[in-house]
Design a protein around this motif. Sequence first.
Motif, PDB file in Angstrom:
ATOM      1  N   VAL A 181       1.060  -1.254  -0.032  1.00 14.16           N
ATOM      2  CA  VAL A 181       0.015  -0.007   0.045  1.00 14.16           C
ATOM      3  C   VAL A 181       0.773   1.216  -0.100  1.00 14.16           C
ATOM      4  CG1 VAL A 181      -1.845   1.383   1.133  1.00 14.16           C
ATOM      5  CG2 VAL A 181      -1.862  -1.092   1.237  1.00 14.16           C
ATOM      6  N   ALA A 182       0.707   1.961  -0.961  1.00  8.16           N
ATOM      7  CA  ALA A 182       1.671   3.261  -1.165  1.00  8.16           C
ATOM      8  C   ALA A 182       1.196   4.263  -0.493  1.00  8.16           C
ATOM      9  CB  ALA A 182       1.687   3.507  -2.695  1.00  8.16           C
ATOM     10  N   ASN A 183      -0.336   4.710  -0.545  1.00 11.83           N
ATOM     11  CA  ASN A 183      -0.648   5.900   0.351  1.00 11.83           C
ATOM     12  C   ASN A 183      -1.956   5.348   1.405  1.00 11.83           C
ATOM     13  OD1 ASN A 183       0.652   7.753  -1.345  1.00 11.83           O
ATOM     14  ND2 ASN A 183      -0.095   6.790  -3.077  1.00 11.83           N
ATOM     15  N   TRP A 184      -1.812   5.969   2.426  1.00  6.51           N
ATOM     16  CA  TRP A 184      -3.049   5.872   3.480  1.00  6.51           C
ATOM     17  C   TRP A 184      -3.714   7.118   3.823  1.00  6.51           C
ATOM     18  CZ3 TRP A 184      -3.253   0.758   4.992  1.00  6.51           C
ATOM     19  CH2 TRP A 184      -2.080  -0.073   4.810  1.00  6.51           C
ATOM     20  N   THR A 188      -6.635   6.570   8.716  1.00  6.79           N
ATOM     21  CA  THR A 188      -6.030   5.354   8.690  1.00  6.79           C
ATOM     22  C   THR A 188      -4.617   5.114   9.141  1.00  6.79           C
ATOM     23  OG1 THR A 188      -7.519   4.513   6.849  1.00  6.79           O
ATOM     24  CG2 THR A 188      -5.613   3.197   7.577  1.00  6.79           C
ATOM     25  N   GLU A 189      -3.756   6.131   8.864  1.00  4.16           N
ATOM     26  CA  GLU A 189      -2.500   6.367   9.199  1.00  4.16           C
ATOM     27  C   GLU A 189      -2.404   6.729  10.684  1.00  4.16           C
ATOM     28  OE1 GLU A 189       1.657   8.718   8.395  1.00  4.16           O
ATOM     29  OE2 GLU A 189       0.439   8.726   6.843  1.00  4.16           O
ATOM     30  N   ARG A 193      -0.505   4.229  13.369  1.00  6.34           N
ATOM     31  CA  ARG A 193       0.707   4.463  14.142  1.00  6.34           C
ATOM     32  C   ARG A 193       0.350   4.419  15.588  1.00  6.34           C
ATOM     33  NH1 ARG A 193       4.701   6.674  11.421  1.00  6.34           N
ATOM     34  NH2 ARG A 193       4.628   7.298   9.152  1.00  6.34           N
ATOM     35  N   ASP A 194      -0.958   4.604  16.160  1.00  7.32           N
ATOM     36  CA  ASP A 194      -1.241   4.047  17.565  1.00  7.32           C
ATOM     37  C   ASP A 194      -0.954   2.889  18.015  1.00  7.32           C
ATOM     38  OD1 ASP A 194      -2.064   6.877  17.966  1.00  7.32           O
ATOM     39  OD2 ASP A 194      -4.300   6.299  17.475  1.00  7.32           O
ATOM     40  N   ALA A 206      -4.230  -3.052   9.440  1.00  5.20           N
ATOM     41  CA  ALA A 206      -3.876  -2.538   8.107  1.00  5.20           C
ATOM     42  C   ALA A 206      -4.506  -3.323   6.956  1.00  5.20           C
ATOM     43  CB  ALA A 206      -2.188  -2.432   7.889  1.00  5.20           C
ATOM     44  N   ALA A 207      -4.535  -4.784   7.222  1.00  6.74           N
ATOM     45  CA  ALA A 207      -5.128  -5.744   6.167  1.00  6.74           C
ATOM     46  C   ALA A 207      -6.437  -5.647   6.097  1.00  6.74           C
ATOM     47  CB  ALA A 207      -4.676  -7.165   6.747  1.00  6.74           C
ATOM     48  N   SER A 208      -7.135  -5.075   7.290  1.00  9.22           N
ATOM     49  CA  SER A 208      -8.669  -4.932   7.288  1.00  9.22           C
ATOM     50  C   SER A 208      -9.077  -3.528   6.899  1.00  9.22           C
ATOM     51  CB  SER A 208      -9.205  -5.115   8.562  1.00  9.22           C
ATOM     52  OG  SER A 208      -8.879  -6.453   8.900  1.00  9.22           O
TER      53      SER A 208
END
Length: 216
Positions: A181-184, A188-189, A193-194, A206-208
């Motif tokens: 995944v190039a961009n979030w 979501t990011e 990061r939490d 991330a997979a969901s």
Amino acid sequence: PASFSRKCSRSDGNFNAGGIADLVVARDDCAQFIADRIWFRFISSTIPRPDSNPIKAAFAQRDISKAVNALARSSAMSDPQYSLVKSPIDWFIGLCRALSVTPSQLAKPEHVINFLDKLGQVPFVPPNVGGWPSGEAWLTAAGAQYRLQVAQFLLAKGDIASVASLPASARFDAMSDLLGVANWSMRTERALRDVLNDPNRLILLAASSPEYIVSA
């Protein structure tokens, strides 16, 4: 194919099976239909194929490999407006590859069929002759719940060392590379990061996420 060049006409007006097939395939609307179905399945299930797209022209001699090659090389493949929701099979295979999981080598491969059945797409068992649904039809509350369950199952069997072995500060980029995944989105990011201190949960979320569920 060679049969495509055969004459379809018969002086007596009768056709054999090959002649009828040639007649149907030679029609322009056959090329239109095939090009549109390829577009529907691989580019967009909501935006019609523009006439400028080269798929139909590439299929002029009824060579499907040329049509697919033209599609792969067209600008539509990288245009974000044509993002597609991954089917359960696409999502599952992508995650298996990322985690180095081979389904056939699992102790109980039947678990895979059970999970795919819950997700709504067991290979070679479509619901009808029209095939499986597409696009946003896969975005359901039940589907989201089952994706989490499947991701947890695969994570327990898979290899996440490429992320877990790194310090927390480097895990976000490593996880992005792992899943391709190039961009979030900012939302979501922030959520990802939490949980950098928990690599297993990081990859699970991330997979969901919308960004992984959608093929950009």
